[in-house]
Write an enzyme that holds these catalytic residues in place. Structure first.
Site: not given
Ligand code: ADP
Ligand code: MG
Length: 1110
Positions: A110-111, A160, A163, A390
């Site tokens: 993620s991010g 994030n 996100s 993710g």
């Protein structure tokens, strides 16, 4: 890179190595070091063969411009430095040209930049694919679907700020030309728990904040909302605003995007109403109310929010109110209603909110799909872009993380399978020998989760469906028994557990060794979340709503379609959809983008080794490189390879005529590269070690330097030569001009000199010629003169001779004649008498006279008396007679002339004669009168009726009648008077009236005075003492003065009794005016007085008449 540079390979200006396959030596450290080095130079993309590693720069880089798009368009993958565009281009081109469906798989934590990467890919494809109004609309709709989905499906998390809280797979469909036709979006498992609760430091979905900040007051009022975030329980307040994110602006973007995608106004309104309803729902609070059966029943505390929400959604308030207090359970055709306690009511509320929102989200996806659906049924080419959440490892991981990580395991699986398969296939395709390579295959972990019999998801479903009390703990127990043996499953309580003493593993948790690391899952909530239970009363209440959208979202609430079957569990659904997705992906040609985040702080420029190392490990990037290098590290099609290295060998430089493969063979042989270092594929050369490639590169670099020098040398030479040639050319031109100029000057000089010389010569020649001619002429003249003289002399001599001769002859003749005469006379004398001489003489005279008169008769002049001609006299002795004859002839002629006259004419001539006697040579006026006939009556006195009376007054015959001017003595001016003259008297009368002014008997007239000049003044002087004299003399003026005076004079001369009237001709005479005598003086006129005669009175005694000289 400056614009002038032209890249032909990713090897040019490489920072570190652009392709990890080329790392030498290969180790984790060198790998990370290479990433770091490139990251620090803003080279965020690196290849592993055809896989793109993308580092999140956390700052915007100038590498996504339209120029970049153009740069990467239609270029080979390895031609330029690594870029996501190269991958997108490769994928798009093989889709378009080779008809291979593509999928772009974007993975990473993620991010790490997955969503951004997916957007770059889409925008690149949009930029390079076909153009046209229709196509552009499709593109625009496809691109604009992103902001809508992001608003509803993205949220700020600790990892994030934007996100994605759902998985997204988008198929972009193209026609055979590669023009986009439309698309299909699939969404996976929205993280709906976020709607009701957010972890610390995170936010709810963007749309809530965007709506409250960006909607107009009017809209908010309609939605019964307040702008203040703090009024809503569902909105976490600690991070309600995100740095650098303008929610209000985003709201406008979203509204605009919805419009472009094709949402109707009322649809947008409905969507916003639902969003508002979720917020209102969060504000419902419950309080317990004790019932007689001893149970607590929940009641809504403040019904205001409920009321507003019901108004918004068109739900009957009481129905909803009841649904929060009671629950109907149907079992075996029986309906049992049980009360809800406060905790259950809250659970129901949150369940409704989550369902409402997640169903709204799915509806949005479907609605977008409807808009962007391809309009044709013909076969389409497809490019799939997968942007799925993710891998997530939080402190506290729950069902959602479990599901997400499962999905990532599957993707890793597919990556492993496809990469290896692709690699293998390539070797087979190229006919190269291949030996298998070891790598970690995560299939075993996938199996742990998804196995139908004893997989974790299957266990969870089983637990959920099982009758009896089911809790998260019973589920964990089950796992502990079933999965205990699995090498990737860890739990404290499992049989023979190695983890009995592992305090990092709490009792209510299990841990899975994912390919990307160990993750600890807390079982709490697993069962509930898997069940995803919404009380039927609530769904029915929703179905009853008088709101089109809500009705669609809750179809199971339709009482007509009561389904007693349990709904599918979330886990099951997800496993199924992931299964479909995987199948789908396997049919396509994969393209990988592996996103890595360099740090945990969302900060640019920070590169945390440990974090990157971890990602590199679990993403299996090292294995990826190894697999890639196991066979051959580097491969390249023959043409570009030959093109790149042909300068290393004389045979191939500068042009190789044969096939590229042979060229490469010659090249490598020439360079003495060991045979084991490369293999010739069908279309590509495979190079085993990067060392060899670098050797080639180094050689190329050196060679390029030499070539550059050569080119420089040639260029300099060329430049100097061209410069020199130019100078030479210019010099020639200048010289030519100068020569021409000099030559011209010289020529001009010569010419002018020649002219001078010529002129001198010509002059000299001319003079010479002239001299000669003159000489010749003189000679001729001399000859002529001489000859003339000579001829003259000759002639004269001859003449003299002739004259002499003539004289002699004459003399002879005379002498002869005399002699003859003498002889004859002597002879005749014998015959004539003595007086014969006289007779001859008389006869001769007679004869002469006769001849004279005969001649005279012939030459007689005319009969005109004025003809003065007279023939010449022939003999001198007739002179006297000749003159006499002339006189006699003239007299005779005059007599003849006179004899023709009538009496009247005679009188006239007499008068003229008299006038001539009187005035000839005496008065200047006279000559002008000679030609005028004396008519006498000029006023026609007898005929003019005006003068009849006057005529009758006069007794005698009028001799003369004319108009004269009577001069006034006072001023010398004249006044017209009629002047009549008879034998006895003269009369002056008024010209107009004919009245007699004066009548004078001629007897009283003594004399007339006139001037010698050409004027017409005349004074009639009266005898002193006569009767007429009393009035004084008359001073008159007339042009016909001569006639008047002549007639007057003749009358006097003719009559016997009267005295002759004297005529005085003088330029000064006296005139008697009554008493005074005035002198009239005539002077010659000056030009200023004009041409006419002017009479002026000078003084009392003097009248001056100026007469112009004729
Ligand atoms: N290529 C990039 N250039 C600049 N910033 C990026 C790039 N990729 C990611 N980011 C930054 O990182 C953030 C997270 O990216 P995102 O794609 O949303 O991550 P993921 O989808 O993997 O969770 C983005 O909001 C953006 O600020
Ligand atoms: Mg994302």
């Amino acid at each position: 890179m400056s614009k002038m540079e032209v890249k032909t390979s990713l090897l040019d200006n490489m920072i570190g190595v652009g392709d990890m396959v080329l790392i030498e030596p290969l180790s984790e450290d060198t790998f990370i070091e290479n990433l770091r080095k490139r990251f620090e130079h803003n080279e965020i993309y690196t290849y592993i063969g055809s896989v793109v590693i993308s580092m999140n720069p956390y700052k915007s880089l100038p590498i996504y411009t339209a120029e970049k798009v153009e740069e990467y368009r239609n270029r080979n993958f390895y031609e330029l430095s690594p870029h996501i565009y190269a991958l997108a281009d490769e994928a798009y081109r093989s889709l378009r040209d080779q008809d291979k469906d593509q999928c772009i798989l974007i993975t990473g934590e993620s991010g790490a930049g997955k969503t951004e990467a997916s957007k770059f890919v889409m925008s690149y494809v949009a930029a390079v694919c076909g153009k046209g109004q229709e196509v552009n609309k499709v593109k625009e709709q496809l691109l604009q679907s992103n902001p809508v989905l992001e608003a509803f499906g993205n949220a700020k998390t600790v990892r994030n700020d934007n996100s994605s809280r759902f998985g997204k797979y988008m198929d972009i469909e193209f026609d055979f030309k590669g023009d986009p036709l439309g698309g299909v979006i699939s969404n996976y498992l929205l993280e709906k728990s976020r709607v009701v609760k957010q972890p610390r430091g995170e936010r709810n979905f963007h749309i809530f904040y965007q709506l409250l900040s960006g909607a107009s007051d009017d809209t908010l009022k309609k939605l019964k909302l307040d702008r203040d975030f703090s009024k809503y329980n569902y909105l976490s307040l600690d991070s309600a605003t995100v740095n650098g994110l303008d929610d209000a602006a985003c709201f406008r973007t979203v509204r605009n995007a919805m419009q472009i995608v094709g949402f109707m106004e009322d649809e947008v309104q409905s969507v916003l109403e639902l969003v508002a309803a979720v917020l209102k729902l969060g504000n419902l609070e419950f309080k317990p109310e004790s019932r007689c059966n001893g149970f607590d029943e929940s009641r809504i505390k403040d019904k205001n929010d409920l009321k507003e929400m019901c108004e918004l959604l068109g739900i009957e308030q009481s129905v909803l109110e009841r649904a929060f207090s009671f629950r109907t359970v149907e079992a075996k055709m029986e309906k049992v209603s049980t009360t809800l306690n406060v905790a259950q009511a809250y659970y129901a509320r949150d369940a409704l909110a989550k369902n409402l929102y997640s169903r709204l989200f799915s509806w949005l996806v479907n609605r977008i799909n409807e808009s962007i659906k391809a309009q044709t049924k013909s076969r389409k080419k497809v490019m799939g872009v997968l942007d799925i959440y993710g891998f997530e490892i939080f402190e506290d991981n729950s069902f959602e993380q479990f599901i997400i990580n499962y999905c990532n395991e599957k993707l890793q699986q597919i990556f492993i399978e496809l990469t290896l398969r692709e690699e293998q296939e390539e070797y087979i395709r190229e006919g190269i020998e291949w030996t298998n390579i070891e790598y970690f295959n995560n299939a075993i972990i996938c199996d742990l989760i998804e196995n139908n019999k004893n997989g974790i998801l299957a266990m969870l479903d089983e637990e959920c469906l099982r009758p009896g009390t089911v809790t998260d703990e019973t589920f964990l127990d089950k796992l502990n028994t079933v999965c205990a043996e699995h090498q990737h499953f860890e739990s404290r309580q499992s049989k023979n557990s190695k983890f009995l003493t592992d305090h990092s593993l709490p009792h209510n948790c299990f841990r899975i060794q994912h390919y990307a690391g160990k993750v600890l899952y807390r079982v709490e909530g697993f069962v509930d979340k898997n069940n995803d239970l919404l009380y039927r009363d609530l769904s029915q209440a929703m179905y009853k709503a008088n709101h089109s959208l809500i009705k669609i979202l809750f179809p199971e609430g339709n009482p007509a379609k009561v389904n007693l079957k349990r709904p599918l569990t979330a886990g099951f659904q997800f496993r199924a959809s992931v299964g479909t997705l995987m199948k789908n992906l396997l049919t396509k040609n994969p393209n990988y983008i592996r996103c890595i985040k360099p740090n945990d702080k969302k900060a640019a420029h920070i590169f945390t080794d440990s974090l990157v190392c971890h990602q590199v490990r679990y993403l299996g990037l090292m294995e990826n490189v190894r697999v890639r290098r196991a066979g051959y590290a580097f491969r390249q099609a023959y043409e570009p390879c030959l093109e790149r290295y042909k300068m290393l060998c004389k045979q191939t430089w500068p042009h190789w005529k044969g096939p590229a493969r042979e060229g490469v063979e010659v090249l490598l042989k020439n360079l003495q590269v060991p045979a084991e270092e490369f293999a010739y594929g069908r279309s590509k050369i495979f190079i085993r070690n990067p060392r060899t490639l670098f050797f080639l590169e180094e050689k190329r670099r050196q060679c390029l330097e030499d070539l550059a020098t050569l080119i420089q040398k040639i260029y300099r030479g060329w430049k100097c030569r061209t410069h020199f040639l130019l100078l030479k050319k210019s010099q020639v031109v200048v010289a030519a001009w100068y020569r021409r100029f000099a030559q011209q000057k010289k020529y001009q000089n010569i010419r002018s000199s020649a002219l001078v010389v010529q002129s001198y010569i010509r002059g000299w020649k001319a003079r010479k010629l002239l001299r000669e001619l003159k000489h010749k002429k003189r000679c001729e003249e001399a000859v002529t003169t001489i000859s003339a003289y000579w001829h003259g002399t000759q002639a004269r001599r001859e003449l003299k001779l002739l004259k002499e001769e003539a004289r002699r002859k004459h003399a002879v003749a005379v002498i002869w004649a005399y002699w003859l005469g003498l002889k004859v006379r002597r002879e005749y004398r014998k015959f004539f008498r003595a007086n014969a001489g006289k007779k001859i003489y008389d006869f001769t005279i007679q004869r002469i006279m006769q001849k004279y008169f005969m001649g005279l008769k012939k030459t007689m002049p005319s009969m005109s008396p004025v003809d003065k001609s007279w023939p010449a006299r022939p003999y001198g002795f007739l002179d006297g007679m000749h003159q006499e004859l002339r006189r006699i002839f003239h007299l005779w002629r005059c007599k003849k002339y006179r004899s023709q006259f009538t009496e009247e004419k005679k009188a006239t001539y007499e008068e003229k004669l008299a006038a001539s006697e009187l005035f000839k040579d005496k008065k200047a006026l006279y000559p002008s009168s000679v030609g005028q006939p004396f008519k006498g009556d000029y006023v026609e006195i007898t005929k003019n009726p005006k003068y009849q009376k006057l005529n009758s007054l006069v007794e005698d015959k009028v001799l003369l009648a004319d108009v004269v001017s009577k001069i006034n003595r006072a001023n010398g001016k004249g006044a017209p008077r009629i002047f009549l003259l008879t034998k006895k008297s003269l009369v002056l009368a008024d010209q107009k009236t004919g009245q007699v002014k004066a009548s004078v008997p001629l007897l009283d007239l003594s004399s007339v005075s006139v001037s010698t000049q050409s004027d017409g003044f005349f004074a009639l002087k009266l005898k002193e003492g006569s009767t007429s004299a009393a009035k004084g003399d008359f001073l008159l003026s007339s042009d016909r003065l001569i006639e008047i005076i002549t007639k007057l004079h003749r009358i006097g001369a003719a009559s016997a009794e009267r005295n002759q009237i004297n005529i005085d001709i003088s330029d000064e005479f006296l005139v008697q005016f009554k008493q005074d005598k005035v002198c009239v003086k005539f002077i010659p006129g000056t030009p200023k007085n004009g041409n006419g005669v002017a009479c002026k009175r000078k003084n009392n005694r003097l009248l001056e008449v100026s007469v112009p000289s004729p």
